[in-house]
Design an enzyme around this catalytic site. Structure first.
Site, PDB file in Angstrom:
ATOM      1  CE  LYS A 173      -9.576 -15.905 -25.537  1.00  0.00           C
ATOM      2  NZ  LYS A 173      -9.086 -17.043 -26.334  1.00  0.00           N
ATOM      3  CE  LYS A 201     -20.591 -19.513 -24.320  1.00  0.00           C
ATOM      4  NZ  LYS A 201     -19.848 -20.601 -24.855  1.00  0.00           N
ATOM      5  CE  LYS A 246     -13.634 -25.498 -20.998  1.00  0.00           C
ATOM      6  NZ  LYS A 246     -13.231 -24.517 -22.007  1.00  0.00           N
TER       7      LYS A 246
HETATM    8  P1  ADP Z   1     -16.429 -22.158 -22.100  1.00  0.00           P
HETATM    9  O1  ADP Z   1     -17.176 -21.025 -22.762  1.00  0.00           O
HETATM   10  O2  ADP Z   1     -17.203 -22.770 -20.992  1.00  0.00           O
HETATM   11  O3  ADP Z   1     -14.998 -21.822 -21.744  1.00  0.00           O
HETATM   12  P2  ADP Z   1     -15.438 -23.310 -24.473  1.00  0.00           P
HETATM   13  O4  ADP Z   1     -15.503 -21.983 -25.146  1.00  0.00           O
HETATM   14  O5  ADP Z   1     -14.087 -23.872 -24.140  1.00  0.00           O
HETATM   15  O6  ADP Z   1     -16.337 -23.304 -23.171  1.00  0.00           O
HETATM   16  O7  ADP Z   1     -16.222 -24.353 -25.341  1.00  0.00           O
HETATM   17  C1  ADP Z   1     -15.903 -25.707 -25.519  1.00  0.00           C
HETATM   18  C2  ADP Z   1     -17.015 -26.314 -26.349  1.00  0.00           C
HETATM   19  O8  ADP Z   1     -18.249 -26.337 -25.606  1.00  0.00           O
HETATM   20  C3  ADP Z   1     -17.321 -25.526 -27.627  1.00  0.00           C
HETATM   21  O9  ADP Z   1     -17.587 -26.435 -28.683  1.00  0.00           O
HETATM   22  C4  ADP Z   1     -18.556 -24.723 -27.274  1.00  0.00           C
HETATM   23  O10 ADP Z   1     -19.347 -24.443 -28.408  1.00  0.00           O
HETATM   24  C5  ADP Z   1     -19.282 -25.636 -26.297  1.00  0.00           C
HETATM   25  N1  ADP Z   1     -20.047 -24.858 -25.307  1.00  0.00           N
HETATM   26  C6  ADP Z   1     -19.511 -24.063 -24.334  1.00  0.00           C
HETATM   27  N2  ADP Z   1     -20.488 -23.521 -23.577  1.00  0.00           N
HETATM   28  C7  ADP Z   1     -21.665 -23.975 -24.068  1.00  0.00           C
HETATM   29  C8  ADP Z   1     -23.048 -23.780 -23.702  1.00  0.00           C
HETATM   30  N3  ADP Z   1     -23.390 -23.053 -22.636  1.00  0.00           N
HETATM   31  N4  ADP Z   1     -24.002 -24.391 -24.424  1.00  0.00           N
HETATM   32  C9  ADP Z   1     -23.657 -25.173 -25.480  1.00  0.00           C
HETATM   33  N5  ADP Z   1     -22.395 -25.394 -25.871  1.00  0.00           N
HETATM   34  C10 ADP Z   1     -21.399 -24.816 -25.191  1.00  0.00           C
END
Ligand code: ADP
Ligand code: TRP
Length: 336
Positions: A113, A195, A198
């Site tokens: 970050k 992946k 958000k």
């Molecule tokens: P993002 O990467 O979208 O900001 P977060 O890091 O806040 O999401 O993740 C929130 C939860 O969702 C975590 O438990 C994470 O492991 C799960 N998660 C996020 N993206 C994925 C994905 N593409 N596939 C499976 N699980 C995910």
């Protein structure tokens, strides 16, 4: 026997997507009957990277509403907003005295970050894992459902708990990462680049808030290719991802049909029609997401209901948090 305490947090930094659903929320829903669950919106954490708060309140409301729409029952779990529980901030203060600058600077998420926002390497970013440890330890949670990227933060939480107990007496149990079945689904973005996320690559991520038409459009544009050149070929990541999604939202028969077509295809005899597969997947995805989206929108529109749910969650969370904080203050000796 008292149920074990499960806790997890989600940052309100964007729209929840299918990866969040299958990688996190679906597991939370399964846990709510078996464990004493605390799930919260980590809005303080989001300030470390998103200082502009114009969208924050809407995002917090949406995360709460979407979690309920996905099946979390605010009567069964404590569903709350981090900033409603000031006990977390006090525990964060004590834990900060047990966290060393060197270890915080070495944390992978901090380094990542800091690279992304060189003009705003604030102390909150540095002490992010300390706040996360306070989130967990304030309820003496032992099981924390999180993805792989959070393992290091959990290890740090264990270290801070150990140091606290060593210095002041046994108050804080050591938390462990936890997931059902051990295997975590990872949902790739529809172009196969990384992946679903958000806030990145939004045209290739399926959000729980997407309209039917947008879902269809995104899926029909998902990356495919000419089809396999020999029967029973290995699947490229982006094709495997479509099959994974189909297994999650379509009927077993539909998924099997396309699986069989894929395995029987060869150059010059390509039985699998990715266009048809995507059409089927799009319709099944719409059927899957529409009720979640509609329920979430209805909750978001009902401000009285939302504020009632958030208040109720805060009360439950504060009850547990203040009990831990009293034990913490007694152990340190800041009880006059
Ligand atoms: P993002 O990467 O979208 O900001 P977060 O890091 O806040 O999401 O993740 C929130 C939860 O969702 C975590 O438990 C994470 O492991 C799960 N998660 C996020 N993206 C994925 C994905 N593409 N596939 C499976 N699980 C995910
Ligand atoms: N850091 C987590 C993430 O980025 C969110 C989070 C904050 C969290 N506090 C937590 C997760 C406590 C589990 C437990 O996904």
């Amino acid at each position: 026997m008292a149920k074990e305490v499960v806790l997890s947090g989600i940052r309100p930094t964007g729209f929840l997507h299918l990866g969040n659903y299958f990688g996190a929320m679906r597991n939370y829903v399964r846990m709510q009957d078996e464990y004493n669950c605390y799930f919260f919106v980590a809005n303080w954490h989001s300030l470390t990277t998103h200082p502009d708060t114009k969208e924050l309140q809407t995002a917090v409301h949406r995360v709460i509403a979407e979690n309920i729409a996905c099946g979390l029952d605010p009567e069964k779990v404590a569903l709350y907003v981090q900033s409603d529980v000031p006990e977390i901030a006090e525990l964060y203060l004590y834990l900060n005295m047990l966290a060393y600058k060197g270890e915080l600077e070495k944390t992978t998420t901090f380094k990542d970050k800091a690279r992304l926002q060189p003009d705003n390497i604030n102390a909150g970013l540095l002490t992010y894992p300390v706040l996360q440890a306070a989130d967990i330890l304030i309820h003496r949670a032992v099981k924390v459902p999180v993805g792989k990227d959070q393992e290091q933060h959990l290890e740090m939480a264990r270290n801070f708990a150990q140091r606290f107990n060593h210095r002041y007496g046994d108050v804080l149990p050591e938390p462990q990462a936890f997931n059902y079945g051990g295997e975590l689904v990872k949902i790739l973005s529809l172009d196969g680049n990384g992946k679903m996320s958000k806030s990145e690559n939004q045209l290739n991520t399926l959000y729980l808030a997407d309209t039917d038409d947008l879902l269809r459009k995104k899926i029909m544009k998902a990356k495919t290719d000419q089809g396999p050149e020999t029967p029973n070929s290995p699947k490229p990541d982006y094709i495997q991802n479509l099959f994974t999604l189909m297994r999650l939202v379509s009927t077993p028969d539909a998924a099997q049909k396309f699986e069989d077509d894929f395995n029987a295809s060869s150059t010059g005899n390509c039985i699998i029609r990715y266009g048809d597969m995507k059409k089927q997947l799009a319709e099944d995805m719409v059927t899957f997401i529409t009720p979640i989206r509609e329920k979430a929108l209805a909750i978001q529109a009902d401000k009285i209901l939302l504020s009632h749910i958030i208040k109720h969650g805060a009360e439950k969370a504060r009850e547990s948090a203040s009990a831990t904080l009293t034990a913490v203050r007694n152990a340190i000796g800041v009880n006059y």
